[in-house]
Scaffold this motif. Structure first.
Motif, PDB file in Angstrom:
ATOM      1  N   GLU A  23     -19.272  16.338 -77.874  1.00 23.01           N
ATOM      2  CA  GLU A  23     -18.397  16.684 -79.003  1.00 23.01           C
ATOM      3  C   GLU A  23     -19.045  17.728 -79.911  1.00 23.01           C
ATOM      4  N   TRP A  24     -20.352  17.636 -80.076  1.00 31.45           N
ATOM      5  CA  TRP A  24     -21.049  18.626 -80.898  1.00 31.45           C
ATOM      6  C   TRP A  24     -20.962  20.015 -80.267  1.00 31.45           C
ATOM      7  N   LEU A  25     -21.108  20.097 -78.947  1.00 29.38           N
ATOM      8  CA  LEU A  25     -20.999  21.385 -78.265  1.00 29.38           C
ATOM      9  C   LEU A  25     -19.599  21.973 -78.423  1.00 29.38           C
ATOM     10  N   PHE A  41     -15.905  24.185 -92.458  1.00 29.29           N
ATOM     11  CA  PHE A  41     -16.326  23.004 -93.212  1.00 29.29           C
ATOM     12  C   PHE A  41     -15.542  21.764 -92.765  1.00 29.29           C
ATOM     13  N   ASN A  42     -14.241  21.910 -92.595  1.00 28.95           N
ATOM     14  CA  ASN A  42     -13.420  20.775 -92.170  1.00 28.95           C
ATOM     15  C   ASN A  42     -13.783  20.314 -90.761  1.00 28.95           C
ATOM     16  N   LEU A  43     -14.144  21.258 -89.893  1.00 30.35           N
ATOM     17  CA  LEU A  43     -14.529  20.884 -88.527  1.00 30.35           C
ATOM     18  C   LEU A  43     -15.812  20.051 -88.528  1.00 30.35           C
ATOM     19  N   TRP A  44     -16.825  20.508 -89.256  1.00 23.63           N
ATOM     20  CA  TRP A  44     -18.072  19.756 -89.302  1.00 23.63           C
ATOM     21  C   TRP A  44     -17.878  18.385 -89.953  1.00 23.63           C
ATOM     22  N   LEU A  45     -17.084  18.334 -90.995  1.00 28.14           N
ATOM     23  CA  LEU A  45     -16.845  17.053 -91.659  1.00 28.14           C
ATOM     24  C   LEU A  45     -16.103  16.093 -90.735  1.00 28.14           C
ATOM     25  N   MET A 326      -9.161  23.393 -75.969  1.00 31.38           N
ATOM     26  CA  MET A 326     -10.514  22.830 -75.939  1.00 31.38           C
ATOM     27  C   MET A 326     -10.527  21.389 -76.451  1.00 31.38           C
ATOM     28  N   VAL A 327      -9.768  21.122 -77.499  1.00 34.12           N
ATOM     29  CA  VAL A 327      -9.695  19.755 -78.006  1.00 34.12           C
ATOM     30  C   VAL A 327      -9.047  18.840 -76.976  1.00 34.12           C
ATOM     31  N   GLY A 328      -8.010  19.323 -76.287  1.00 34.11           N
ATOM     32  CA  GLY A 328      -7.373  18.514 -75.248  1.00 34.11           C
ATOM     33  C   GLY A 328      -8.304  18.206 -74.090  1.00 34.11           C
ATOM     34  N   ALA A 331     -10.781  15.610 -75.266  1.00 41.79           N
ATOM     35  CA  ALA A 331     -10.178  14.280 -75.345  1.00 41.79           C
ATOM     36  C   ALA A 331      -9.971  13.666 -73.974  1.00 41.79           C
ATOM     37  N   ALA A 332      -9.803  14.501 -72.944  1.00 40.25           N
ATOM     38  CA  ALA A 332      -9.574  13.976 -71.596  1.00 40.25           C
ATOM     39  C   ALA A 332     -10.863  13.680 -70.852  1.00 40.25           C
ATOM     40  N   THR A 333     -11.935  14.389 -71.152  1.00 35.47           N
ATOM     41  CA  THR A 333     -13.170  14.249 -70.376  1.00 35.47           C
ATOM     42  C   THR A 333     -14.238  13.413 -71.069  1.00 35.47           C
TER      43      THR A 333
END
Length: 477
Positions: A23-25, A41-45, A326-328, A331-333
């Motif tokens: 998730e960090w990558l 900022f919102n992504l890191w939070l 990328m988020v999808g 979430a799948a892997t």
């Protein structure tokens, strides 16, 4: 610690590290594609809060496995850790001796983790105590400073922002203006601000009021709690540093966007407080300071002085589409990244068969043995007929075997006595001749051999057959 519970905890820890690293990558890639500091900022939070949620979920699953009765009482019966009770994943067998060592290691790690978390919590409380003690020396601002503050607040409120209950205080020993509290926000400034001109004071207050508007004090407290709870994770420390930098850049961008004519004053004021921060030996309080480190200062000054370039619509749509994909994929892997440690089965762990299973196995062996013996005695025609007709009944095979043994015995008796098989039994079978030659004509005494020798000879021949029959009968008993 129980070996099975230790392996469960080790599986949960490994799964947590694997998933959060992935998730960090992904977050790194999303941050690079983000178009503004506020989005970064919102992504890191969001990532940090997600890490804490996964950690709490995993710990709840381990507690449920350790205390099943308490889990049902407190309503944690349906809670499972990350990859703890799932059947999917890479299963790794661990020897019994290694499983015990892993359990002991997990117990030591748990003790160290709790001690360090407690130590960090105590450190946070000490900082809070120092802040409370330092605030005893605060003083009310001078009229000029207070008027500049309220003017900046009115300008901010006039644009639709609400800053209720915000206070201004002067605190000796402070290196840079800072913001404290999220429930009752307070802006504190060093005494040097009372000698600054009106333009610089306006920039200072705009910056600090922007922190109040964004509720950065609340997010800062939550981030500090995440760092104390996940102190062992390198990605968390990197995310905290990046989040603090993006927080200041987002605040600077908001001030410059609303007051573009104050770029030069803003940059010079920032440099002055950064120099005062570097010369100060130790901060008096812990808060969200306007000044920043030297590494971040260059980036902030460049962003303040440079003109913001608006991205085209096609570029924004492309970045949004790639980010959603990328988020999808994540979430799948990511949920499938599971490693399950399990202890190898030993001889003591093998279940013994029940009495019914033993009886069933014994019956099958008896049937096979009886069938083999019957086939060895019966004639080829009988065996062929049995296989063709499919006669598998144990009693029928046993009766055929007895009949075959009786016929063989009668053949031996006939051969020994010299009798003819002239009579026929009730079943149509020819019985060895019970009426010998010359029956009823008085010559049998002359032609018949001695009955003693006949009996001895018959007994010697029938002995092996009768022994097999007795053994077979004893076997069925």
């Amino acid at each position: 610690m129980d070996p099975s519970l230790g392996l469960l905890a080790a599986s949960g820890l490994v799964n947590f590290l694997l998933k959060t690293t992935a998730e960090w990558l992904v977050c790194l890639l999303l941050v690079r594609m983000a178009g503004s500091a506020r989005i970064r900022f919102n992504l890191w939070l969001t990532m940090l809060l997600g890490f804490v949620a996964q950690w709490v979920w995993m710990c709840a699953g381990i507690l449920r496995a350790a205390f099943p009765a308490a889990a049902h009482t407190t309503g944690l019966a349906g809670v499972t850790g990350a990859g703890l009770t799932t059947n999917s994943g890479e299963r790794i067998a661990v020897a019994a001796g290694i499983a015990g060592t892993v359990a002991q290691s997990m117990a030591v790690l748990l003790a160290c983790y709790l001690v360090i978390v407690l130590w960090r919590i105590v450190g946070t409380l000490v900082v809070r105590f120092r802040l409370t003690r330092a605030m005893r020396h605060k003083s009310a601002p001078e009229p000029q400073l207070a008027s500049s503050f309220y003017e900046a607040m009115e300008q901010t409120t006039g644009r639709g922002h609400e800053l209720r209950g915000c206070e201004l205080w002067v605190l000796p020993g402070l290196r840079s203006p800072a913001t404290l509290g999220w429930w009752r926000p307070r802006v504190i400034v060093p005494p040097v601000c009372q000698t600054q001109d009106e333009a610089e004071l306006q920039v200072v207050f705009w910056h600090e009021l922007m922190h109040v508007e964004r509720r950065d004090a609340l997010w800062n407290a939550m981030v500090r709690a995440c760092r104390n709870l996940l102190w062992f994770h390198p990605c968390v420390h990197h995310a905290v540093v990046a989040l603090n930098a993006q927080r200041e850049l987002a605040c600077d961008a908001a001030v410059v966007r609303e007051h573009p004519h104050s770029r030069d004053v803003y940059a010079s004021c920032l440099l002055r407080f950064a120099r005062a921060r570097d010369l100060a030996p130790e901060p008096a309080v812990s808060g969200i300071e306007m000044a920043s480190s030297t590494a971040l200062l260059t980036t902030r000054v460049r962003s303040i002085l440079s003109e913001a370039q608006s991205a085209s619509r096609v570029s924004r749509v492309g970045r949004t589409t790639v980010s959603i994909l990328m988020v999808g994929v994540m979430a799948a892997t990511v949920p499938a990244l599971n490693v399950l440690f399990a202890a190898e089965l030993t001889s003591s762990a093998i279940l013994l068969p029940s009495a019914g299973d033993v009886r069933s196995v014994a019956t099958k062996r008896i049937s096979k043995s009886s069938s083999a013996k019957v086939r060895g005695v019966a004639s080829p025609r009988t065996v062929a007929a049995t296989e063709t007709a499919g006669l598998t009944s144990l009693s029928r095979q046993h009766n055929d075997g007895l009949a075959a043994e009786h016929r063989a015995a009668m053949d031996i008796l006939t051969e020994s006595t010299g009798m003819d098989a002239t009579d026929t039994g009730s079943d149509g079978r020819a019985i060895a001749g019970l009426a010998g030659p010359g029956r009823g004509n008085g010559s049998s005494a002359q032609s018949s051999p001695s009955w003693t020798s006949v009996a001895v000879d018959a007994a010697e021949r029938m002995g092996p057959l009768m022994g097999d029959h007795d053994g077979d009968d004893h076997h069925y008993r």
